[in-house]
Design a protein around this motif. Structure first.
Motif, PDB file in Angstrom:
ATOM      1  N   GLN A 497     -18.586 -44.749  69.134  1.00 56.93           N
ATOM      2  CA  GLN A 497     -20.330 -44.449  69.292  1.00 56.93           C
ATOM      3  C   GLN A 497     -20.354 -43.022  70.128  1.00 56.93           C
ATOM      4  OE1 GLN A 497     -22.219 -47.237  72.070  1.00 56.93           O
ATOM      5  NE2 GLN A 497     -23.489 -47.789  70.138  1.00 56.93           N
ATOM      6  N   HIS A 498     -19.315 -42.859  70.871  1.00 56.73           N
ATOM      7  CA  HIS A 498     -19.476 -41.596  71.557  1.00 56.73           C
ATOM      8  C   HIS A 498     -19.195 -40.185  70.597  1.00 56.73           C
ATOM      9  CE1 HIS A 498     -19.182 -42.528  75.862  1.00 56.73           C
ATOM     10  NE2 HIS A 498     -18.150 -43.139  75.914  1.00 56.73           N
ATOM     11  N   LEU A 499     -18.680 -40.418  69.456  1.00 60.17           N
ATOM     12  CA  LEU A 499     -18.500 -39.457  68.595  1.00 60.17           C
ATOM     13  C   LEU A 499     -19.903 -39.180  67.892  1.00 60.17           C
ATOM     14  CD1 LEU A 499     -15.041 -40.147  67.008  1.00 60.17           C
ATOM     15  CD2 LEU A 499     -15.756 -38.216  68.373  1.00 60.17           C
ATOM     16  N   VAL A 500     -20.513 -40.428  67.661  1.00 60.75           N
ATOM     17  CA  VAL A 500     -21.709 -40.433  67.168  1.00 60.75           C
ATOM     18  C   VAL A 500     -22.925 -39.634  67.962  1.00 60.75           C
ATOM     19  CG1 VAL A 500     -23.773 -41.720  66.000  1.00 60.75           C
ATOM     20  CG2 VAL A 500     -21.406 -42.265  65.297  1.00 60.75           C
ATOM     21  N   PHE A 501     -22.907 -40.001  69.232  1.00 60.37           N
ATOM     22  CA  PHE A 501     -23.953 -39.574  70.170  1.00 60.37           C
ATOM     23  C   PHE A 501     -23.638 -38.036  70.313  1.00 60.37           C
ATOM     24  CE2 PHE A 501     -24.236 -43.833  72.467  1.00 60.37           C
ATOM     25  CZ  PHE A 501     -25.293 -44.254  71.290  1.00 60.37           C
ATOM     26  N   ALA A 502     -22.274 -37.619  69.977  1.00 57.10           N
ATOM     27  CA  ALA A 502     -22.000 -36.106  70.245  1.00 57.10           C
ATOM     28  C   ALA A 502     -22.171 -35.288  68.984  1.00 57.10           C
ATOM     29  CB  ALA A 502     -20.539 -35.989  70.783  1.00 57.10           C
ATOM     30  N   ASN A 503     -23.014 -35.976  68.032  1.00 60.56           N
ATOM     31  CA  ASN A 503     -23.211 -35.131  66.854  1.00 60.56           C
ATOM     32  C   ASN A 503     -21.881 -34.999  65.901  1.00 60.56           C
ATOM     33  OD1 ASN A 503     -25.842 -35.202  67.339  1.00 60.56           O
ATOM     34  ND2 ASN A 503     -25.815 -33.367  68.404  1.00 60.56           N
ATOM     35  N   CYS A 504     -21.222 -35.914  65.907  1.00 58.14           N
ATOM     36  CA  CYS A 504     -19.921 -35.901  64.934  1.00 58.14           C
ATOM     37  C   CYS A 504     -20.438 -35.963  63.549  1.00 58.14           C
ATOM     38  CB  CYS A 504     -18.909 -36.783  65.144  1.00 58.14           C
ATOM     39  SG  CYS A 504     -17.366 -36.571  64.451  1.00 58.14           S
ATOM     40  N   ILE A 505     -21.425 -36.551  63.259  1.00 59.49           N
ATOM     41  CA  ILE A 505     -21.882 -36.802  61.744  1.00 59.49           C
ATOM     42  C   ILE A 505     -22.344 -35.175  61.193  1.00 59.49           C
ATOM     43  CG2 ILE A 505     -23.383 -38.073  60.328  1.00 59.49           C
ATOM     44  CD1 ILE A 505     -22.792 -40.545  61.657  1.00 59.49           C
ATOM     45  N   PRO A 506     -23.333 -34.950  61.905  1.00 57.97           N
ATOM     46  CA  PRO A 506     -23.976 -33.269  61.305  1.00 57.97           C
ATOM     47  C   PRO A 506     -22.766 -32.481  61.315  1.00 57.97           C
ATOM     48  CG  PRO A 506     -24.973 -34.172  63.384  1.00 57.97           C
ATOM     49  CD  PRO A 506     -24.179 -35.347  63.114  1.00 57.97           C
ATOM     50  N   LEU A 507     -21.864 -32.528  62.404  1.00 59.82           N
ATOM     51  CA  LEU A 507     -20.878 -31.300  62.505  1.00 59.82           C
ATOM     52  C   LEU A 507     -19.850 -31.555  61.315  1.00 59.82           C
ATOM     53  CD1 LEU A 507     -19.022 -29.434  64.002  1.00 59.82           C
ATOM     54  CD2 LEU A 507     -17.981 -31.162  65.397  1.00 59.82           C
ATOM     55  N   ILE A 508     -19.628 -32.609  60.938  1.00 65.57           N
ATOM     56  CA  ILE A 508     -18.719 -32.685  59.533  1.00 65.57           C
ATOM     57  C   ILE A 508     -19.433 -32.286  58.352  1.00 65.57           C
ATOM     58  CG2 ILE A 508     -17.421 -34.476  58.396  1.00 65.57           C
ATOM     59  CD1 ILE A 508     -16.725 -36.016  60.774  1.00 65.57           C
ATOM     60  N   LEU A 509     -20.689 -32.718  58.469  1.00 64.08           N
ATOM     61  CA  LEU A 509     -21.374 -32.232  57.038  1.00 64.08           C
ATOM     62  C   LEU A 509     -21.513 -30.899  57.022  1.00 64.08           C
ATOM     63  CD1 LEU A 509     -24.254 -34.913  57.003  1.00 64.08           C
ATOM     64  CD2 LEU A 509     -22.282 -34.843  55.668  1.00 64.08           C
ATOM     65  N   LYS A 510     -21.807 -30.107  58.451  1.00 63.78           N
ATOM     66  CA  LYS A 510     -21.886 -28.691  58.276  1.00 63.78           C
ATOM     67  C   LYS A 510     -20.422 -28.049  57.990  1.00 63.78           C
ATOM     68  CE  LYS A 510     -22.297 -25.009  61.684  1.00 63.78           C
ATOM     69  NZ  LYS A 510     -23.453 -24.283  61.165  1.00 63.78           N
ATOM     70  N   PHE A 511     -19.314 -28.733  58.235  1.00 67.59           N
ATOM     71  CA  PHE A 511     -18.081 -28.360  57.788  1.00 67.59           C
ATOM     72  C   PHE A 511     -17.814 -28.313  56.416  1.00 67.59           C
ATOM     73  CE2 PHE A 511     -13.853 -29.048  56.442  1.00 67.59           C
ATOM     74  CZ  PHE A 511     -13.142 -28.035  57.215  1.00 67.59           C
ATOM     75  N   PHE A 512     -18.754 -29.328  55.834  1.00 69.93           N
ATOM     76  CA  PHE A 512     -18.446 -29.348  54.043  1.00 69.93           C
ATOM     77  C   PHE A 512     -19.653 -28.544  53.237  1.00 69.93           C
ATOM     78  CE2 PHE A 512     -15.697 -32.813  55.027  1.00 69.93           C
ATOM     79  CZ  PHE A 512     -14.812 -32.985  54.402  1.00 69.93           C
TER      80      PHE A 512
END
Length: 732
Positions: A497-512
């Motif tokens: 949940q900490h990773l999700v709140f820290a925008n980990c999901i859009p960050l990984i999508l930005k990487f790809f």
């Protein structure tokens, strides 16, 4: 009667071979050693050798290190250990460099890379035996707390390799010790095996300031990202943090063994399979066809049709139609892939023969070949069974629920935010910004390059530096998520949940959101400058052509490893979480993920297909209709579950008004768990730990009321002496 069989794709189509990639905890030992050093650090190898030889000649005769016996080796190692305790900073650095030369294998006396690695292992076990590791950790902690160095680095307009010299030397020694001792060899002596287990325990125990080394390294990451220590060599810190976690907690194989053992202890049914082993046996889907291949196939088909018309003998033969031939030639061509607007940077054509090539006619003598079955055993959750029974009993009954929107808290763990900040700065798709952190402090030289060749070499070094950082962070996050989930699910949910709140999901999508094929096949390495090759061979003259050519490998192991890790993290964050699945839809991840299917590697394709599967029901009928080959690949390669209607929008959990409530309920449960387990000020007596020690309980002072003390004799007579005691039952 005709038989149908699966055949090979048309020869005109581009057919790239499967990537010969074996997913593991780490790359080869030699590769993990070479990635520690940047190419800018090359001149320091000779400096380390010089410091060692000066110390060695002062106390030892003209013999070589490799010619001494064990007692002499041990005596000199003890002298170097004493030298680490001197007050003079320059003297300590010189002794540290001498120790670094020892853990680098005293390469000047070696003639091959294998000989260097042999002496590395010998010297490292020797240094560990005399107690060098604890002294090095104390020195590292002193350097981390060096406020003068931090203040000087903050004031500097440009930070270079020279600002982190002391830290880099210490981190190099500790990293080489951890990686080398972790490497098991069947020829190791029983003493070395015992030393390895002792060191593993010591690495996870409080060493300095009552903290294990991993906690100190996490503190360095946080301090670096806060801007208070911009000179920290972050690549080395992250690599050491990764290898420390990997050594103390265990890798993927150890995780699987722990999982099997815990299920046996809890008398749960055994696991149906090992996911990693199943994936290794899977084959990758065929890559998409190029535009030139499509045009070539159309031209060949047109020539065949024209030729057949000329050779017809009569009108009857001309009017005969092949019952297996389609009237519409467009059915043989690829569909148009993505109809939605997205963040994608390049078009992604429909995968030609993505799952299996189209069937064609064959003589009756040939046999039909069908797939043997799905690679996965089906799974079912208790929640799935409840939903199935509920929907079966009350079909066509709908009770709508209306909820007041809730706001989610946005506080996150500092160390996880720091890791994501560094990952963002190291991503190839990130653009340089004035407010972004500088992750190149331990790769940039004091004097910038003046020639084209030097600039090219530095460019390769910088790109390689970023790739290694991405590799380390992705491995750290994945290892922690898997170990937390195995230890307690709420520990896993807390981190996720900490990773999700820290925008980990859009960050990984930005990487790809890049040309992922180019990233995986990047050649940002100069093999002749890699350790230990560069210290035992005479280096050839570098040219611009040799730098552009790179190595001869089919792909870059670390980049493919990083991509798979990030996809696995994304899967773990979104699995069974519909609010997070909707984030994939909102950020239009489908085209980005579909481009990743171009990489012909089974494991990477599987995790991409999993991410596409969970959001398919939200993408609409038109998307499913135009991506039928991707849908077929999901059916063939991804695990299926009871009542699994992933391709349709009938899921009871998919109601949009439940999303915020889902995250808030999870947050409340996590906070309750943390308060019960880790809050030292816990006042609820039901949640306090029970003291089961007899001596401790009897030794506690209990304040008795005054009236009890006055009537103590009466209490003894009534409660003790006058009541019969069954000693047999009491003893049982």
């Amino acid at each position: 009667m005709h038989c149908i069989c699966v055949c090979a794709p048309t020869q005109g189509f581009s057919e790239s071979p499967d990537l010969e990639f074996e997913y593991a905890d780490t790359d080869k030992w030699s590769a993990e050693l070479s990635e520690l050093y940047s190419y800018t650090e090359g001149p320091e190898f000779l400096l380390n050798r010089k410091c060692f030889e000066e110390e060695f000649r002062t106390h030892v005769s003209d013999k070589k290190w490799t010619e001494l016996d064990v007692a002499q080796h041990r005596a000199h190692a003890m002298r170097l250990l004493d030298g680490l305790e001197v007050i003079t900073r320059e003297k300590r650095l010189k002794v540290s460099r001498a120790i670094l030369y020892m853990v680098q294998g005293t390469f000047a006396e070696c003639s091959s890379e294998a000989e260097v690695q042999h002496w590395m292992r010998y010297n490292i076990f020797l240094l560990l035996d005399v107690g060098t590791f604890t002294a090095l950790v104390e020195l590292l902690n002193m350097e981390v707390d060096n406020s003068a160095a931090c203040s000087s680095a903050v004031r500097k307009p440009a930070i270079s390799l020279a600002d982190s010299t002391d830290l880099r030397v210490l981190l190099n020694i500790i990293y080489l010790m951890v990686v080398t001792i972790q490497q098991e060899d069947p020829a190791d002596s029983p003493e070395w095996r015992a030393t390895r287990e002792t060191f593993k325990t010591e690495l996870g125990s409080p060493l300095y300031n009552n903290e294990p080394i991993s906690v100190m390294l996490f503190g360095m990451v946080t301090k670096f990202c806060s801007g208070h220590a911009p000179h920290f060599p972050m690549k080395k810190v992250l690599m050491l943090l990764w290898k420390s976690i990997l050594f103390t907690l265990g890798g993927f194989e150890q995780l699987q063994n722990i999982k099997v053992r815990k299920r046996e202890e809890l008398r749960l049914p055994p696991l149906p399979e090992d996911s990693i082993r199943v994936i290794r046996s899977m084959r990758a889907a065929s890559p998409p066809a190029s535009a030139s291949d499509l045009i070539e196939q159309q031209q060949k088909r047109a020539r065949r049709e024209h030729k057949s018309l000329i050779k017809q003998d009569n009108l009857d033969a001309f009017n005969e139609k092949d019952p297996y031939k389609s009237d519409d030639p467009r059915e043989d061509e690829d569909d148009n892939d993505d109809n939605d607007n997205s963040m994608e940077a390049e078009p992604f054509p429909m995968e030609r023969d993505e799952v299996m090539p189209p069937p064609i006619l064959h003589p009756p003598s040939e046999r039909v070949n069908f797939p043997k079955g799905l690679p996965w055993a089906p799974k079912v959750r208790e929640k799935d069974i409840e939903h199935f029974l509920e929907s079966s009993r009350s079909k066509f009954i709908d009770c709508p629920v209306t909820l007041l929107p809730l706001r989610l808290p946005c506080d996150s763990s500092p160390s996880q935010i720091a890791l994501l900040k560094i990952l963002l700065a190291a991503a190839p798709t990130s653009k340089a910004k004035t407010d972004s952190i500088n992750i190149l402090a331990d790769v940039l030289p004091e004097e910038m390059p003046t020639t084209v060749l030097q600039s090219m070499k530095l460019g390769v070094d910088v790109n390689r530096h970023k790739e290694i950082i991405v590799k380390s962070i992705s491995a750290i996050l994945l290892l922690l998520l898997k170990h937390f989930k195995l230890n307690h699910v709420y520990q896993f949910e807390y981190m996720a949940q900490h990773l999700v709140f820290a925008n980990c999901i859009p960050l990984i999508l930005k990487f790809f959101n890049q040309n992922i094929i180019s990233y995986i096949t990047a050649k940002n390495s100069i093999s002749v400058l890699d350790f230990p090759y560069c210290v035992v061979h005479e280096l050839p003259e570098l040219t611009a052509e040799s730098l552009e050519a790179g190595d001869i490998n089919q792909f870059c192991w670390r980049n493919l490893f990083s991509c798979i890790n990030l996809l696995r993290i994304l899967n773990k964050l979104t699995k069974w979480k519909h609010s997070r699945t909707m984030m994939l839809v909102v950020f239009k991840s489908a085209p980005i993920l579909k481009r990743a299917l171009k990489v012909k590697q089974a494991m990477m394709q599987l995790y991409v297909l999993k991410l596409l599967k969970v959001q398919t029901k939200y993408l609409g009928r038109q998307w499913r209709k135009s991506n039928m080959k991707t849908m077929s690949a999901i059916y063939q390669k991804v695990r299926h579950r009871l009542n699994d209607d992933w391709a349709y929008g009938n899921d009871l959990d998919a109601r949009p008004w439940d999303f915020q409530a889902e995250e808030c309920a999870l947050r409340a449960n996590i906070e309750c768990f943390n308060s019960r387990r880790y809050d030292k000020n816990q006042r609820n007596p039901d949640f306090l730990p029970v003291d089961n020690c007899l001596q401790s309980v009897l030794g506690q002072r209990v304040d008795l009321p005054e009236d009890f003390q006055m009537n103590y004799d009466l209490w003894l007579e009534r409660e003790v002496f006058s009541k019969p005691i069954s000693w047999e039952e009491l003893l049982q």
